[in-house]
Motif scaffolding. Sequence first.
Motif, PDB file in Angstrom:
ATOM      1  N   MET A   1      -6.747  -1.413  -3.876  1.00 10.02           N
ATOM      2  CA  MET A   1      -7.271  -1.470  -5.242  1.00 10.02           C
ATOM      3  C   MET A   1      -6.386  -0.659  -6.188  1.00 10.02           C
ATOM      4  O   MET A   1      -6.116  -1.060  -7.317  1.00 10.02           O
ATOM      5  CB  MET A   1      -8.702  -0.932  -5.261  1.00 10.02           C
ATOM      6  CG  MET A   1      -9.358  -1.000  -6.646  1.00 10.02           C
ATOM      7  SD  MET A   1     -11.028  -0.358  -6.630  1.00 10.02           S
ATOM      8  CE  MET A   1     -10.698   1.365  -6.245  1.00 10.02           C
ATOM      9  N   ARG A   2      -5.899   0.517  -5.691  1.00 10.57           N
ATOM     10  CA  ARG A   2      -5.019   1.329  -6.546  1.00 10.57           C
ATOM     11  C   ARG A   2      -3.734   0.565  -6.868  1.00 10.57           C
ATOM     12  O   ARG A   2      -3.241   0.579  -8.000  1.00 10.57           O
ATOM     13  CB  ARG A   2      -4.707   2.663  -5.858  1.00 10.57           C
ATOM     14  CG  ARG A   2      -5.856   3.649  -5.880  1.00 10.57           C
ATOM     15  CD  ARG A   2      -5.367   5.048  -5.540  1.00 10.57           C
ATOM     16  NE  ARG A   2      -4.870   5.113  -4.166  1.00 10.57           N
ATOM     17  CZ  ARG A   2      -5.615   5.412  -3.109  1.00 10.57           C
ATOM     18  NH1 ARG A   2      -6.907   5.677  -3.290  1.00 10.57           N
ATOM     19  NH2 ARG A   2      -5.067   5.466  -1.920  1.00 10.57           N
ATOM     20  N   ARG A   3      -3.166  -0.098  -5.850  1.00  8.16           N
ATOM     21  CA  ARG A   3      -1.955  -0.864  -6.099  1.00  8.16           C
ATOM     22  C   ARG A   3      -2.191  -1.976  -7.129  1.00  8.16           C
ATOM     23  O   ARG A   3      -1.376  -2.180  -8.039  1.00  8.16           O
ATOM     24  CB  ARG A   3      -1.437  -1.459  -4.782  1.00  8.16           C
ATOM     25  CG  ARG A   3      -0.812  -0.416  -3.860  1.00  8.16           C
ATOM     26  CD  ARG A   3      -0.031  -1.102  -2.729  1.00  8.16           C
ATOM     27  NE  ARG A   3      -0.906  -1.876  -1.872  1.00  8.16           N
ATOM     28  CZ  ARG A   3      -1.504  -1.405  -0.787  1.00  8.16           C
ATOM     29  NH1 ARG A   3      -1.325  -0.121  -0.456  1.00  8.16           N
ATOM     30  NH2 ARG A   3      -2.258  -2.178  -0.041  1.00  8.16           N
ATOM     31  N   GLU A   4      -3.312  -2.678  -6.987  1.00 10.03           N
ATOM     32  CA  GLU A   4      -3.617  -3.769  -7.905  1.00 10.03           C
ATOM     33  C   GLU A   4      -3.796  -3.250  -9.329  1.00 10.03           C
ATOM     34  O   GLU A   4      -3.334  -3.855 -10.304  1.00 10.03           O
ATOM     35  CB  GLU A   4      -4.875  -4.504  -7.446  1.00 10.03           C
ATOM     36  CG  GLU A   4      -4.739  -5.222  -6.121  1.00 10.03           C
ATOM     37  CD  GLU A   4      -3.732  -6.357  -6.186  1.00 10.03           C
ATOM     38  OE1 GLU A   4      -3.490  -6.863  -7.308  1.00 10.03           O
ATOM     39  OE2 GLU A   4      -3.177  -6.723  -5.144  1.00 10.03           O
ATOM     40  N   VAL A   5      -4.492  -2.101  -9.452  1.00 15.89           N
ATOM     41  CA  VAL A   5      -4.733  -1.540 -10.780  1.00 15.89           C
ATOM     42  C   VAL A   5      -3.421  -1.130 -11.445  1.00 15.89           C
ATOM     43  O   VAL A   5      -3.174  -1.397 -12.633  1.00 15.89           O
ATOM     44  CB  VAL A   5      -5.714  -0.351 -10.680  1.00 15.89           C
ATOM     45  CG1 VAL A   5      -5.778   0.408 -12.012  1.00 15.89           C
ATOM     46  CG2 VAL A   5      -7.097  -0.848 -10.289  1.00 15.89           C
TER      47      VAL A   5
ATOM     48  N   LEU B   1      -1.784  -2.752 -14.740  1.00 16.44           N
ATOM     49  CA  LEU B   1      -1.548  -1.907 -15.905  1.00 16.44           C
ATOM     50  C   LEU B   1      -0.092  -1.979 -16.356  1.00 16.44           C
ATOM     51  O   LEU B   1       0.218  -2.077 -17.555  1.00 16.44           O
ATOM     52  CB  LEU B   1      -1.940  -0.472 -15.578  1.00 16.44           C
ATOM     53  CG  LEU B   1      -1.784   0.549 -16.713  1.00 16.44           C
ATOM     54  CD1 LEU B   1      -2.655   0.160 -17.911  1.00 16.44           C
ATOM     55  CD2 LEU B   1      -2.146   1.949 -16.216  1.00 16.44           C
ATOM     56  N   LEU B   2       0.804  -1.942 -15.376  1.00 14.72           N
ATOM     57  CA  LEU B   2       2.226  -1.989 -15.730  1.00 14.72           C
ATOM     58  C   LEU B   2       2.612  -3.325 -16.341  1.00 14.72           C
ATOM     59  O   LEU B   2       3.445  -3.398 -17.254  1.00 14.72           O
ATOM     60  CB  LEU B   2       3.075  -1.687 -14.498  1.00 14.72           C
ATOM     61  CG  LEU B   2       2.960  -0.246 -13.961  1.00 14.72           C
ATOM     62  CD1 LEU B   2       3.796  -0.090 -12.707  1.00 14.72           C
ATOM     63  CD2 LEU B   2       3.404   0.755 -15.025  1.00 14.72           C
ATOM     64  N   ARG B   3       2.028  -4.411 -15.814  1.00 20.61           N
ATOM     65  CA  ARG B   3       2.329  -5.718 -16.395  1.00 20.61           C
ATOM     66  C   ARG B   3       1.865  -5.769 -17.857  1.00 20.61           C
ATOM     67  O   ARG B   3       2.529  -6.353 -18.711  1.00 20.61           O
ATOM     68  CB  ARG B   3       1.653  -6.820 -15.584  1.00 20.61           C
ATOM     69  CG  ARG B   3       2.292  -7.059 -14.217  1.00 20.61           C
ATOM     70  CD  ARG B   3       1.748  -8.345 -13.600  1.00 20.61           C
ATOM     71  NE  ARG B   3       2.298  -8.561 -12.260  1.00 20.61           N
ATOM     72  CZ  ARG B   3       1.699  -8.236 -11.146  1.00 20.61           C
ATOM     73  NH1 ARG B   3       0.510  -7.672 -11.213  1.00 20.61           N
ATOM     74  NH2 ARG B   3       2.275  -8.465  -9.974  1.00 20.61           N
TER      75      ARG B   3
ATOM     76  N   VAL C   1       2.159   7.830 -17.280  1.00 21.89           N
ATOM     77  CA  VAL C   1       0.976   6.951 -17.203  1.00 21.89           C
ATOM     78  C   VAL C   1       0.524   6.786 -15.770  1.00 21.89           C
ATOM     79  O   VAL C   1      -0.655   6.871 -15.431  1.00 21.89           O
ATOM     80  CB  VAL C   1       1.294   5.591 -17.851  1.00 21.89           C
ATOM     81  CG1 VAL C   1       0.152   4.602 -17.585  1.00 21.89           C
ATOM     82  CG2 VAL C   1       1.520   5.747 -19.333  1.00 21.89           C
ATOM     83  N   LEU C   2       1.488   6.551 -14.882  1.00 22.93           N
ATOM     84  CA  LEU C   2       1.141   6.354 -13.471  1.00 22.93           C
ATOM     85  C   LEU C   2       0.530   7.611 -12.862  1.00 22.93           C
ATOM     86  O   LEU C   2      -0.450   7.540 -12.097  1.00 22.93           O
ATOM     87  CB  LEU C   2       2.393   5.933 -12.707  1.00 22.93           C
ATOM     88  CG  LEU C   2       2.198   5.697 -11.194  1.00 22.93           C
ATOM     89  CD1 LEU C   2       1.194   4.573 -10.972  1.00 22.93           C
ATOM     90  CD2 LEU C   2       3.529   5.342 -10.543  1.00 22.93           C
ATOM     91  N   ASP C   3       1.124   8.747 -13.240  1.00 24.06           N
ATOM     92  CA  ASP C   3       0.572  10.009 -12.708  1.00 24.06           C
ATOM     93  C   ASP C   3      -0.859  10.221 -13.173  1.00 24.06           C
ATOM     94  O   ASP C   3      -1.729  10.640 -12.396  1.00 24.06           O
ATOM     95  CB  ASP C   3       1.468  11.161 -13.180  1.00 24.06           C
ATOM     96  CG  ASP C   3       1.079  12.461 -12.485  1.00 24.06           C
ATOM     97  OD1 ASP C   3       0.528  12.371 -11.351  1.00 24.06           O
ATOM     98  OD2 ASP C   3       1.308  13.538 -13.045  1.00 24.06           O
TER      99      ASP C   3
ATOM    100  N   ALA D   1       4.836   0.005  -6.592  1.00 23.85           N
ATOM    101  CA  ALA D   1       4.738   0.334  -8.016  1.00 23.85           C
ATOM    102  C   ALA D   1       5.253   1.723  -8.292  1.00 23.85           C
ATOM    103  O   ALA D   1       5.909   1.987  -9.305  1.00 23.85           O
ATOM    104  CB  ALA D   1       3.302   0.176  -8.490  1.00 23.85           C
ATOM    105  N   VAL D   2       4.942   2.648  -7.359  1.00 21.48           N
ATOM    106  CA  VAL D   2       5.396   4.029  -7.551  1.00 21.48           C
ATOM    107  C   VAL D   2       6.904   4.095  -7.464  1.00 21.48           C
ATOM    108  O   VAL D   2       7.575   4.768  -8.227  1.00 21.48           O
ATOM    109  CB  VAL D   2       4.728   4.947  -6.514  1.00 21.48           C
ATOM    110  CG1 VAL D   2       5.266   6.367  -6.645  1.00 21.48           C
ATOM    111  CG2 VAL D   2       3.225   4.903  -6.690  1.00 21.48           C
TER     112      VAL D   2
END
Length: 359
Positions: free
Chosen positions: A275-279, A283-285, A299-301, A321-322
């Motif tokens: 779920m974290r990866r999907e979020v 968000l990045l897209r 933002v990611l942090d 993503a990270v």
Amino acid sequence: MNYPVVAEHVLGAVQGNWWSRRRRRDDVPELPPGAVYVFRVGGNYRQFPEGMVFDPSHADVLDASSVSLVDVRARLVEVERTVPSVSEADNFTIRASFTCQVTDPTVIARQGIVDVTVPLRAYLAGDSELPRSSAGYRVEEVNVVRREVTRRLTAYSAIVAPRVAGMSVEFVGAEVQVSEDLRTWEQTLRDERRSQELIRGQRDFETQDAQRIAELLSQGSDYADAFGIVRDRIDVAQAAARIHQTAHEESARSERAADGDRAHAHALETAQAQMRREVVLTLLRQMGSTDDFIDYHQVLDQVLRDMGGQLDPGPGRADPAVRAVESGRGRSGPNASRRTGGPGHPQDGFIKDEDDLLD
């Protein structure tokens, strides 16, 4: 009933024998206990002396034309009379009791009172007010009628005493009875009530036993086994084996539950990571479609801190993503040349496009 005169016999003439001048009578019946002889001699009645040994050659015995056996003992005599109720279909039966005893056997023999209930029934019939004691009541009210009848007969016997010549008579009491049909009906109701009470009692006992057993079971199987051992219903070895088996099964259940908890926790952790990866990717897209400068690392942090994660989970374990954010800290797009010095000269540390983010 044969009371007070038990029996009456006609006696024949006694003839003398040529070889004996003394005559004897041999046709006198045997005297029962409690009775006396009363001989009729001419027109008179004479009692044979009480307590004297019977002499068949006694003058009264030889000259008697008949003999009466009179019971002189005290007796309890019951006499019945029917009285009406409020219903013409039902009646009450009064049973009055009298104590009777012969005081003059000769008078009794002369009158020939074979059944003393005859004059006593006439005595009860002489009370014209007795029917009023019951006429206003139903047969079901027999207890009330008993009181009224007893009160009436007590007063009546005190005013008009029962009299039978040669006897002493005294009123003792009265009992009121109902018809046989009503008695049968009441007995049927009584039996049915008793049957229902018995059934209720049995059910109450069963309920109490069930509650007691439930209380025993609520204290655990060990207590129930101990109770069965005390009652010699359970063998000690069998109880021990069952306890061991129960403990083994409980341990196996605990292990299965622990395995299930661990599997559930692992599945939950995997789902949260996905779920974290999907979020983050979503968000990045969304941020990639804007022309404004965005600090992706900041933002990611912030997102990971809000979701309970960390920016860098460790070497070789970071999400794509990270890694994408770590590879650049800028934005490359249509206006990137204005911020980075022109096309073809990207500033180090910034992502050129969205494809670089997903690699």
